[in-house]
Scaffold this active site. Structure first.
Site, short mmCIF file in Angstrom:
data_model
loop_
_atom_site.label_atom_id
_atom_site.label_comp_id
_atom_site.label_asym_id
_atom_site.label_seq_id
_atom_site.Cartn_x
_atom_site.Cartn_y
_atom_site.Cartn_z
N GLY A 87 7.04 -16.96 -2.62
CA GLY A 87 8.40 -16.44 -2.81
C GLY A 87 9.14 -17.15 -3.94
N HIS A 118 7.15 3.12 -0.86
CA HIS A 118 6.86 2.70 -2.24
C HIS A 118 6.87 3.91 -3.18
CE1 HIS A 118 5.87 -1.28 -0.93
NE2 HIS A 118 4.71 -1.00 -0.40
N ARG A 146 11.55 -6.24 -9.10
CA ARG A 146 11.12 -7.63 -9.34
C ARG A 146 10.48 -7.72 -10.71
NH1 ARG A 146 7.08 -11.36 -5.51
NH2 ARG A 146 7.82 -13.34 -6.34
N SER A 161 1.78 -11.62 -7.67
CA SER A 161 1.85 -11.47 -6.22
C SER A 161 0.83 -10.43 -5.72
CB SER A 161 3.27 -11.07 -5.82
OG SER A 161 3.39 -10.98 -4.44
#
Ligand code: A3P
Length: 317
Positions: free
Chosen positions: A285, A125, A148, A156
Site C-alpha cells: 500500500g 472494473h 492510481r 501491484s
C-alpha cells in the site's frame, strides 16, 4: 444481446484476440478482457437494473478497490454497527461488497439483486464506456471511481498475479507483460481509456461521478472519508466529527488494520471468476513502490506514455 455459454464461446471467437500475461484477451468496445470476465460483463450489461440509491465503485484492478469497498461499507453502515462490531473485522471486504461482472454475474449467471436492501453497493472494473444505460442515463445512481498511478498499478498487478500463481514462469514474461500493459492489452485496458472515461464523466457531472486518486487518499484519508460520505449522501454530523467517527472509520479501513485480521489471511474468493487468496489483496500500500520494481527505462516509457495519453485532459497522476 442474451448469450448462453456456448453462444458466448462463439461470440468470443468473433472478437480480436491477443495473448498477454498468460491469458487470452479479447477486444470488446475498445477494451481488452479475459474471456471469463467478458462473459460477466455482457451478462451484467443485459440484465442489471440500477436503482437510484445504488452506489457503484469503479476501479481498474489494483487501484485500491479493496480499500474503497471497506470505506464505503463502513461509512454507510456506521449507525448499524459500532466499530468493534463491524463486519469488516470478520469478513474480507470483497464478501461485503460484491463485484458485478466478476462475481454476481460471472459465467453468465443472473442473480437476484432486486431484494438487496438499499443502498446497494456494488463494485466493478468495467470501463465507463461499457456500462449499461441503466447506470449512466436512466437512473440517478452514483459512481465512485478510484484511480492510481499506472506505474504502481502495474507493479501491484504483477505482484498480485505472482502471489496467486497466475503469472507465467518464463524469465521473459515480465518484459512481455510490461509491453502488453503499455500497448493497453491488459485486464480491462487500455488503462488510459479506462481512467479518461471516468475522468471526463466526473467533469461533466460531478454529482454523478466522484473521481478519486489513491495517492490523495494516502495523503489525507480523513478528508476523503468525509468527501466520500457526503457524495454518497451519508455525510458525518458535527457530533460524529467531534466524537472522532471520521478517524475511527479511516483507522478501521486502513491497511494496517485490515492486513492483519484473520479473515483477510485465510481463504480466498471461490465464487469469483478467478480463485485468489484474500491475503493477496493486502501488500504494501505504498505510493511509489514501483521504484523498487521497474527499471528507469521502463518508468520513463510509462511516464512518456502517460504524458501523451493524458495531454490536454487535465488528468494528472
Ligand atoms: P500494493 O500491491 O501496491 O500494495 P485492489 O484492492 O484494487 O486489488 O488493489 C490492491 C492494492 O491496494 C495493493 O497495493 C494493496 O496493498 C492496496 N490496499 C489494499 N487495502 C488497502 C488499504 N486498506 N489501504 C491502502 N491500500 C490498500
Amino acid at each position: 444481446m442474451e448469450k448462453k455459454d456456448d453462444q458466448f464461446e462463439e461470440f468470443f471467437k468473433t472478437l480480436p484476440q491477443k495473448h498477454a500475461c498468460g491469458s487470452l484477451f479479447a477486444q470488446y468496445k475498445g477494451f481488452w478482457f479475459d474471456g471469463a470476465f467478458l462473459h460477466g460483463v455482457i451478462t451484467f450489461y443485459n440484465h442489471f437494473e440500477a436503482h437510484n440509491s445504488d452506489i457503484i465503485l469503479a476501479t481498474i484492478p489494483k487501484a485500491g478497490t479493496t480499500w474503497l469497498k471497506a470505506l464505503t461499507f463502513s461509512i454507510v453502515n456506521r449507525k448499524k454497527y459500532s466499530i468493534p462490531d463491524s463486519p469488516l473485522l470478520f469478513n474480507n471486504p470483497h464478501l461485503l461488497v460484491p463485484f458485478l461482472e466478476a462475481s454476481l454475474y460471472n459465467k453468465g449467471k443472473v442473480p437476484n439483486v432486486k431484494s438487496i436492501p438499499s443502498p446497494r453497493i456494488f463494485a466493478t472494473h468495467i470501463p465507463l464506456q461499457c456500462l449499461p444505460n441503466t447506470i449512466l442515463g436512466n437512473s440517478s445512481c452514483r459512481i465512485i471511481y478510484l484511480c492510481r498511478n499506472p506505474l504502481d498499478l502495474f507493479t501491484s498487478s504483477i505482484h498480485f498475479l505472482i502471489q496467486n500463481g497466475l503469472f507465467p514462469q518464463e524469465p521473459e514474461s515480465m518484459d512481455g507483460a510490461f509491453e502488453s500493459f503499455c500497448e493497453g492489452i491488459f485486464q480491462y485496458g487500455p488503462f488510459w481509456d479506462h481512467m479518461l472515461g471516468y475522468w471526463e464523466a466526473s467533469i461533466k457531472d460531478s454529482n454523478k461521478v466522484l473521481f478519486l486518486k489513491y495517492e490523495d487518499l494516502k495523503r489525507d484519508i480523513n478528508s476523503f472519508v468525509k468527501k466520500i460520505a457526503e457524495f454518497m449522501g451519508y455525510g458525518f454530523s458535527q457530533l460524529e466529527e467531534d466524537e472522532g467517527m471520521v478517524e475511527q472509520v479511516a483507522k478501521l479501513c486502513s491497511l494496517e488494520t485490515l492486513k492483519y485480521l484473520d479473515c483477510n489471511n485465510k481463504g480466498g474468493s471461490s465464487h469469483s471468476v478467478i480463485k485468489v487468496a484474500f491475503r493477496s489483496f493486502f501488500r504494501k500500500g505504498k505510493v511509489g513502490d514501483w521504484a523498487n520494481f521497474l527499471t528507469p527505462t521502463m518508468a520513463k516509457r510509462l511516464e512518456d506514455l502517460m504524458k501523451e495519453k493524458f495531454k490536454d485532459t487535465g488528468l494528472t497522476l
